[in-house]
Design an enzyme around this catalytic site. Structure first.
Site, PDB file in Angstrom:
ATOM      1  N   ARG A   1       0.576  -1.575   0.003  1.00 25.63           N
ATOM      2  CA  ARG A   1       0.166   0.158  -0.377  1.00 25.63           C
ATOM      3  C   ARG A   1       1.163   1.458   0.149  1.00 25.63           C
ATOM      4  NH1 ARG A   1      -1.270   2.790   4.276  1.00 25.63           N
ATOM      5  NH2 ARG A   1      -1.114   1.094   5.916  1.00 25.63           N
TER       6      ARG A   1
ATOM      7  N   LYS B   1      -6.683   5.349 -21.690  1.00 28.92           N
ATOM      8  CA  LYS B   1      -6.213   5.601 -22.371  1.00 28.92           C
ATOM      9  C   LYS B   1      -5.653   5.638 -23.090  1.00 28.92           C
ATOM     10  CE  LYS B   1     -10.896   7.343 -20.968  1.00 28.92           C
ATOM     11  NZ  LYS B   1     -10.670   7.454 -19.401  1.00 28.92           N
TER      12      LYS B   1
END
Length: 411
Positions: A69, A221
């Site tokens: 994390r 993207k």
């Protein structure tokens, strides 16, 4: 409008003092060898698919990593690589593009204000609406193509963040990023100028070099390029802002996992060649559509009202364009008649996509708000891929004809 392939990339992550600085197309491909310590000299950065790391002492001190994390070697590799190509002081990768914006908005306190555009991605509008309703943050939506509209809303005390898209999604409007960044820092020294640079990618536009404080991307993207990954990327210009962002990412656990970090790193290597092909296709398609008498929004066309401004900010027009037909029913028939163009939200992948933003990506914006912001309901957005341009144009031709449009054939 051609891509400037002569630009080079240097940053704190680029190890400029230890080796030459290469052009961006080259930097994209090569990962600095000292980023990850690998005893086996793997040609590809290893995937450290682990949640925890063993320590050498009872106090847990001494290890470079302890819990994924907080940090993971594979994530470090892609973060350092992104910092290099974005010319950022520090870069971070998180779970999605919207997570990237959420992390940034955590820097805005109750009672402070955000100035944003009036032509925004639907998810951005949704998150800004949430923080205005539940976090006590005032959001001003203005036409960011007019610098004075932004300046009018600046408050030396309250303004914390100015959020820009350029080009905007889906109307492809251009903001004068350099001038706005200068004005904001003059009036509001503590405010942060933030740009969603997803539409251009770092290959075509470097906003941090224009004075922007934070640049972010949906890594889903162009950066990954294949729509097989959800990711967000944040780059910042100063260490101070980087420390603030890292605290939020570590505390909230929004950092990107090892496998997704590896996929993002692999995708970024081919960004240059993909973007060049997608952009060259988009230019041909924009010319074809404009020749049909349609109103086309694309900064690579000289008819675009901000053609020269965009040219001064970016090295190319990108590969997303939109056009109006004047009739919602006609637009629906065109979209549904396309065979090669997939009907889908998102953009930036190798295959071409077609959609009606008001019914899909921007449907979460209420109809009355869309009307106020002059977002046409008949608008069609094209996200151009790497296919052969003649196949793409032929498919658009048959879709237009099937929908009832008389297509003008080129000689």
């Amino acid at each position: 409008m051609a891509i400037d392939t002569t630009a080079s990339s240097t940053s704190s992550g680029a190890a400029a003092g230890s080796r030459p600085s290469y052009r961006l197309a080259t930097e994209l491909v090569h990962i600095d060898s000292d980023v990850v310590k690998d005893n086996y000299n793997a040609a590809s950065v290893p995937i450290y698919q682990t949640a925890t790391f063993k320590q050498h002492s009872a106090d847990g001190e001494g290890g470079e990593y302890d819990y994924s994390r907080s940090g993971n070697p594979t994530r470090t590799a892609v973060e350092v690589h992104m910092a290099k190509i974005m010319t950022a002081e520090r870069a971070f990768v998180v779970s999605t593009g919207m997570t990237a914006l959420d992390v940034i908005l955590r820097l805005v306190k109750s009672g402070q204000e955000v100035i944003a555009g009036d032509d925004l991605y639907g998810g951005t509008n949704r998150l800004l609406t949430y923080v205005s309703q539940f976090n006590g943050v005032k959001v001003h939506n203005v036409d960011t193509t007019v610098v004075d509209r932004v300046v009018e809303k600046l408050d030396p005390i309250k303004t914390r963040l100015v959020l820009l898209e350029s080009p905007t999604n889906p109307m492809i409007k251009i903001a004068d990023i350099r001038t706005i960044a200068t004005k904001v820092h003059e009036v509001c020294p503590s405010a942060l100028v933030v740009v969603d640079n997803t539409m251009m990618s770092p290959y075509l536009q470097n906003t941090l070099a224009m004075g922007v404080d934070i640049e972010y991307h949906s890594g889903t993207k162009y950066l990954s390029g294949h729509h097989d990954l959800m990711a967000g990327v944040i780059g910042c210009r100063t260490k101070e802002v980087g420390d603030l962002l890292y605290f939020v990412i570590n505390a909230s656990g929004s950092g990107l996992g090892p496998l997704d970090s590896w996929l993002l790193l692999r995708g970024v290597k081919t960004l240059g060649i993909r973007m060049e092909k997608q952009q060259s296709n988009a230019i041909l398609i924009a010319d074809f559509l404009e020749a049909q008498g349609l109103k086309v929004h694309f900064p690579g066309l000289q008819s675009h009202p901000q053609y020269e401004l965009h040219k001064s900010l970016s090295s190319g027009p990108g590969a997303v364009l939109s056009f109006e037909t004047g009739d919602v029913g006609l637009s629906e028939r065109i979209v549904e008649s396309a065979k090669l163009w997939g009907i889908s939200v998102s953009f930036g992948c190798v295959n071409s996509l077609i959609s009606m933003p008001c019914k899909m990506s921007h449907a979460s914006i209420p109809a009355e708000v869309r009307k106020q912001r002059h977002l046409p309901e008949d608008l069609i957005r094209l996200c151009v891929g790497i296919e052969h341009p003649e196949d793409l144009i032929n498919d658009l031709t048959q879709a237009l004809e099937t929908a009832g449009v008389a297509v003008k054939k080129s000689n």
